[in-house]
Write a protein that holds these residues in place. Structure first.
Motif, PDB file in Angstrom:
ATOM      1  N   ALA A  77       0.762  -1.170   0.176  1.00 27.32           N
ATOM      2  CA  ALA A  77       0.016  -0.024   0.172  1.00 27.32           C
ATOM      3  C   ALA A  77       0.854   1.207  -0.024  1.00 27.32           C
ATOM      4  CB  ALA A  77      -0.968   0.031   1.370  1.00 27.32           C
ATOM      5  N   GLN A  78       1.941   1.308   0.772  1.00 27.09           N
ATOM      6  CA  GLN A  78       2.887   2.578   0.790  1.00 27.09           C
ATOM      7  C   GLN A  78       3.468   2.602  -0.668  1.00 27.09           C
ATOM      8  OE1 GLN A  78       6.590   2.574   3.053  1.00 27.09           O
ATOM      9  NE2 GLN A  78       5.385   4.144   4.412  1.00 27.09           N
TER      10      GLN A  78
ATOM     11  N   ILE B 243       2.273   1.784  -3.412  1.00 30.82           N
ATOM     12  CA  ILE B 243       1.361   2.348  -4.424  1.00 30.82           C
ATOM     13  C   ILE B 243       1.127   3.523  -4.095  1.00 30.82           C
ATOM     14  CG2 ILE B 243      -0.927   1.963  -4.944  1.00 30.82           C
ATOM     15  CD1 ILE B 243      -0.860  -0.916  -4.289  1.00 30.82           C
TER      16      ILE B 243
ATOM     17  N   PHE C 157       3.075   6.176  -2.877  1.00 30.44           N
ATOM     18  CA  PHE C 157       4.234   6.937  -3.356  1.00 30.44           C
ATOM     19  C   PHE C 157       4.162   7.071  -4.875  1.00 30.44           C
ATOM     20  CE2 PHE C 157       6.482   6.512   0.645  1.00 30.44           C
ATOM     21  CZ  PHE C 157       6.757   7.815   1.034  1.00 30.44           C
TER      22      PHE C 157
ATOM     23  N   GLU D  53       1.336   6.724  -6.599  1.00 22.70           N
ATOM     24  CA  GLU D  53       0.300   7.634  -6.916  1.00 22.70           C
ATOM     25  C   GLU D  53       0.447   9.205  -6.746  1.00 22.70           C
ATOM     26  OE1 GLU D  53      -2.322   7.154  -8.505  1.00 22.70           O
ATOM     27  OE2 GLU D  53      -3.968   8.642  -7.678  1.00 22.70           O
TER      28      GLU D  53
ATOM     29  N   ILE E  10       1.241  10.450   3.382  1.00 22.33           N
ATOM     30  CA  ILE E  10       1.930   9.157   3.299  1.00 22.33           C
ATOM     31  C   ILE E  10       2.852   9.209   4.593  1.00 22.33           C
ATOM     32  CG2 ILE E  10       3.515   7.492   2.213  1.00 22.33           C
ATOM     33  CD1 ILE E  10       2.545   8.800  -0.467  1.00 22.33           C
TER      34      ILE E  10
ATOM     35  N   LEU F 200       1.346   8.309   8.078  1.00 24.71           N
ATOM     36  CA  LEU F 200       0.903   6.926   8.504  1.00 24.71           C
ATOM     37  C   LEU F 200       1.968   5.977   8.433  1.00 24.71           C
ATOM     38  CD1 LEU F 200      -2.213   7.263   5.835  1.00 24.71           C
ATOM     39  CD2 LEU F 200      -2.064   7.507   8.351  1.00 24.71           C
ATOM     40  N   SER F 201       1.887   4.750   9.039  1.00 18.24           N
ATOM     41  CA  SER F 201       2.976   3.716   8.955  1.00 18.24           C
ATOM     42  C   SER F 201       2.667   2.683   7.881  1.00 18.24           C
ATOM     43  CB  SER F 201       2.964   3.145  10.269  1.00 18.24           C
ATOM     44  OG  SER F 201       1.767   2.203  10.367  1.00 18.24           O
ATOM     45  N   GLU F 202       3.815   2.135   7.505  1.00 19.51           N
ATOM     46  CA  GLU F 202       3.664   1.050   6.347  1.00 19.51           C
ATOM     47  C   GLU F 202       2.546  -0.031   6.962  1.00 19.51           C
ATOM     48  OE1 GLU F 202       4.666  -2.404   5.888  1.00 19.51           O
ATOM     49  OE2 GLU F 202       4.224  -2.344   3.634  1.00 19.51           O
TER      50      GLU F 202
ATOM     51  N   LEU G 268      -0.880   1.299   6.831  1.00 12.99           N
ATOM     52  CA  LEU G 268      -1.466   1.202   5.431  1.00 12.99           C
ATOM     53  C   LEU G 268      -1.735   0.009   4.995  1.00 12.99           C
ATOM     54  CD1 LEU G 268       0.812   3.811   3.732  1.00 12.99           C
ATOM     55  CD2 LEU G 268      -1.637   4.186   3.926  1.00 12.99           C
ATOM     56  N   THR G 269      -0.891  -1.129   5.466  1.00 14.67           N
ATOM     57  CA  THR G 269      -1.280  -2.424   4.916  1.00 14.67           C
ATOM     58  C   THR G 269      -2.438  -2.944   5.653  1.00 14.67           C
ATOM     59  OG1 THR G 269       1.102  -2.671   4.529  1.00 14.67           O
ATOM     60  CG2 THR G 269      -0.189  -4.902   5.070  1.00 14.67           C
TER      61      THR G 269
ATOM     62  N   PHE H 281      -5.444  -0.860   4.121  1.00 15.32           N
ATOM     63  CA  PHE H 281      -5.662  -0.723   2.794  1.00 15.32           C
ATOM     64  C   PHE H 281      -5.384  -1.974   1.949  1.00 15.32           C
ATOM     65  CE2 PHE H 281      -5.472   3.802   3.899  1.00 15.32           C
ATOM     66  CZ  PHE H 281      -6.899   4.172   3.633  1.00 15.32           C
ATOM     67  N   GLY H 282      -4.042  -2.250   2.616  1.00 14.38           N
ATOM     68  CA  GLY H 282      -3.462  -3.434   1.596  1.00 14.38           C
ATOM     69  C   GLY H 282      -3.326  -3.299   0.337  1.00 14.38           C
ATOM     70  N   ARG H 283      -3.603  -4.056  -0.391  1.00 14.87           N
ATOM     71  CA  ARG H 283      -3.696  -3.935  -2.005  1.00 14.87           C
ATOM     72  C   ARG H 283      -5.229  -4.106  -2.490  1.00 14.87           C
ATOM     73  NH1 ARG H 283       0.156  -4.489  -5.316  1.00 14.87           N
ATOM     74  NH2 ARG H 283      -1.111  -5.572  -6.683  1.00 14.87           N
TER      75      ARG H 283
ATOM     76  N   ILE I 245      -6.016   2.670  -1.591  1.00 16.60           N
ATOM     77  CA  ILE I 245      -5.160   3.570  -0.780  1.00 16.60           C
ATOM     78  C   ILE I 245      -5.024   4.735  -2.123  1.00 16.60           C
ATOM     79  CG2 ILE I 245      -3.172   2.257  -1.920  1.00 16.60           C
ATOM     80  CD1 ILE I 245      -3.022   4.608   1.014  1.00 16.60           C
ATOM     81  N   GLU I 246      -5.051   4.547  -3.429  1.00 15.44           N
ATOM     82  CA  GLU I 246      -5.173   5.659  -4.332  1.00 15.44           C
ATOM     83  C   GLU I 246      -6.422   6.391  -3.904  1.00 15.44           C
ATOM     84  OE1 GLU I 246      -3.576   4.522  -8.485  1.00 15.44           O
ATOM     85  OE2 GLU I 246      -5.038   2.823  -7.632  1.00 15.44           O
TER      86      GLU I 246
ATOM     87  N   LEU J  32      -6.099   8.544  -0.774  1.00 19.01           N
ATOM     88  CA  LEU J  32      -5.029   9.695  -0.827  1.00 19.01           C
ATOM     89  C   LEU J  32      -5.608  10.709  -1.634  1.00 19.01           C
ATOM     90  CD1 LEU J  32      -1.418   8.600  -1.494  1.00 19.01           C
ATOM     91  CD2 LEU J  32      -2.136   9.350   0.461  1.00 19.01           C
TER      92      LEU J  32
END
Lengths: 379, 379
Positions: A182-183, A185, A187, A189, B226, B229-231, B234-235, B238-240, B263-264, B267
């Protein structure tokens, strides 16, 4: 297969008839390729090493870049006596599909003789690899001694091993991941939005007339560049040091918006110099391909399935300060390879330089690749 | 000092004559202030708590934002029975100098009755704090029971303790640092370049006519978000996962450039909604102030000097997943406080939400602040 030795040498281009059917359903035909080779293919065609390049890199691995005049991006790795030894190996690097250094991409001409621009189909990492296989077929290279790459190059390495296990005797994946997080993606985006926010982008139709979206692309590059470096590396290299301006011996705060800090000046330079050698639309397409990449998803959700029954030897390398594709991602790959019964070497190397360590003369990396390749040759 | 109880209450503004001499040498006179208060000042004026807000926050700590209608940004911390207990404390939050919610900033009118725009002087965190002290003088608040803030708010907390030790009985610095690192500066510079690359920015002169640089500001916000938030967060969040589009039950890859991933979409929403409540020029000025912040530098290069002989009680809080101002930065502050002989409590709290944890109802944070404040009251 056609085998024409005149195809080997520097700065080669070829247009193949295709068709190349893409993951998104579109078909490319014909397909343009640009590639560079180093060294000579041996008589039994067993010494070919495919080098897969990263997002903003190109085929100029160990020869001067035609636009910038700078030396190749991996001269520490490729050359006479180097791990990829041009006295003993035949190295080939192909500009990836979607890029802008000669292979088919958004700047290429479509059937109507106008640039594709955003009419170019969205591609995947697997599409890039299928295209590469098509060119290797054309060159008469059936089996690769090794396929090697860092970052997005490493994604192609994994995809090669998954798609064409019988063609890959060994695979070296460096500073990479089996999927985009996700991170990652997020960056990308930001970069895409920066490009698309530039009024010069004009929906991608900036080739024929008008200025390209250089400001947006520079911002995209700046944001991405931060992710290529570690916090530690940035602190060591720049810290809070001020930039001396003309007529100054040491820097001083301007109480304005000039580049007071060296890190600002460096980043601005990274942005400005990038736009002279890269196409904004290619940046959109290639980041998209990376974001779509999830090798497990392509194999029923289980990464080990991607490598089931493989006879390929694997080498996985990560860097301890890489926060873009951290060691945890490398371990995910290694676990899957072990679960699939593959032969795999794994090493986490120490470097203060973050993700970019794979492009540098990082201690241990060259020795690891050298040893791994020689072991495969029985040396 | 003037003491006028009519100045206390919601949504207050006041213009003070100044002069306010700034670190860059410029002088502001008069100076506009906008602030919110919660609770009542007690008879001996000993229960005032100054809340310092972060970069893009404002004085609407525990009351609805006039532009968005959303509840205050720290309702978990401030209110009846909350750690900052409006039944017992008098809380005040002042829109920082340079911002856009009523205090003096680039959108304010200069002497010629036109907006300052980029004629507004570049400010520092210390300037923000000096301005706040000027308003507290006006309000007849000599001593603060506590000064508290997260992120840039925490920088102001440290600066308050350094500039006015006799006025600060306790200081609570959350998710912050005593200086901006090269990486911190780098991310801010990307945001500034994104704004300045927007042709609507027009050197900052967009107030009178024309559209503001919303696209550039949105990109700046996305990049910054970005880092909040932490990696891991975010995972988790949102994950993928793909975004379901109208008419779809589940999301699918579009093989295009729509917001395919959640995530897109998230953001993009963060970027778009931000521009409705924030001024692009303020973003330039406040990020600059943060980049200039280095409390050690202001005290001969030794951070402990900033707190020499202090009688202020300190509480320092960090979050384990905060990579913008990581625990290592908090430890630097704590070491300096210990070296200066200050009384200091330090806690690293666990949260998956990265830097933004300080804005959330993070377990342990409220209890820490509550206990620290009550201990100071002898409870």
């Amino acid at each position: 297969m056609v085998y024409d030795t005149s195809l080997f040498g520097a700065a080669r281009t070829v247009t193949l008839p295709g068709p190349l059917t893409l993951d998104g359903g579109a078909v490319l035909a014909p397909v343009d390729f640009a590639y560079e080779t180093y060294g000579a293919l041996n008589a039994d065609r067993s010494n070919a090493i495919l080098i897969c390049h990263a997002l903003t890199m190109d085929q100029y691995v160990a020869s001067a870049h035609p636009l910038t005049g700078k030396p190749g991006w991996w001269t520490a790795m490729v050359g006479p006596g180097k791990p990829i030894d041009t006295d003993r190996h035949f190295a080939i690097c192909i500009n990836v599909l979607g890029s802008c250094m000669g292979s088919a991409g958004p700047a290429s001409s479509a059937d109507d003789s106008k640039p594709y621009a955003m009419r170019f189909p969205v591609i995947t990492i697997r599409d890039m690899v299928r295209a590469q296989a098509m060119l290797l077929d054309h060159l008469g290279i059936d089996t690769l001694q090794s396929v090697i790459g860092g970052s997005m190059g490493g994604m192609q390495v994994l995809e090669w091993a998954a798609c064409y296990p019988e063609r890959v005797r060994s695979a070296i994946a460096i500073a990479t991941a089996a999927k985009h997080s996700a991170q990652n993606i997020a960056f990308h985006e930001v970069g895409r939005q920066a490009i698309m926010a530039d009024p010069n982008w004009r929906g991608g139709d900036y080739y024929a007339d008008g200025e390209p979206p250089t400001k947006g692309l520079a911002v995209a590059r700046m944001a991405a560049h931060i992710t290529y470096l570690s916090e530690e590396g940035l602190t060591e290299k720049f810290g809070r040091r001020l930039q001396a301006k003309p007529g100054q011996e040491t820097g001083a705060k301007s109480f304005g918006f000039d580049a007071d800090f060296q890190i600002e000046s460096y980043l601005r330079h990274q942005g400005i110099s990038f736009v002279d050698r890269f196409d904004a639309n290619s940046y959109l397409y290639i980041t998209r391909a990376m974001d779509y990449f999830d090798l497990a998803e392509e194999h029923g959700g289980l990464l080990a399935n991607a490598f089931k029954g493989t006879k390929t030897r694997f080498c996985v390398i990560s860097f301890d300060s890489d926060w873009l594709y951290p060691t945890s991602e490398a371990k995910t790959i290694v676990r899957a390879l072990n679960a699939s019964g593959a032969e795999v070497s794994f090493v986490e190397l120490s470097s203060p330089f973050g993700h970019d360590a794979f492009l540098l003369d990082t201690p241990g990396m060259n020795a690891t690749v050298d040893g791994f390749l020689k072991a495969g040759e029985g040396k």
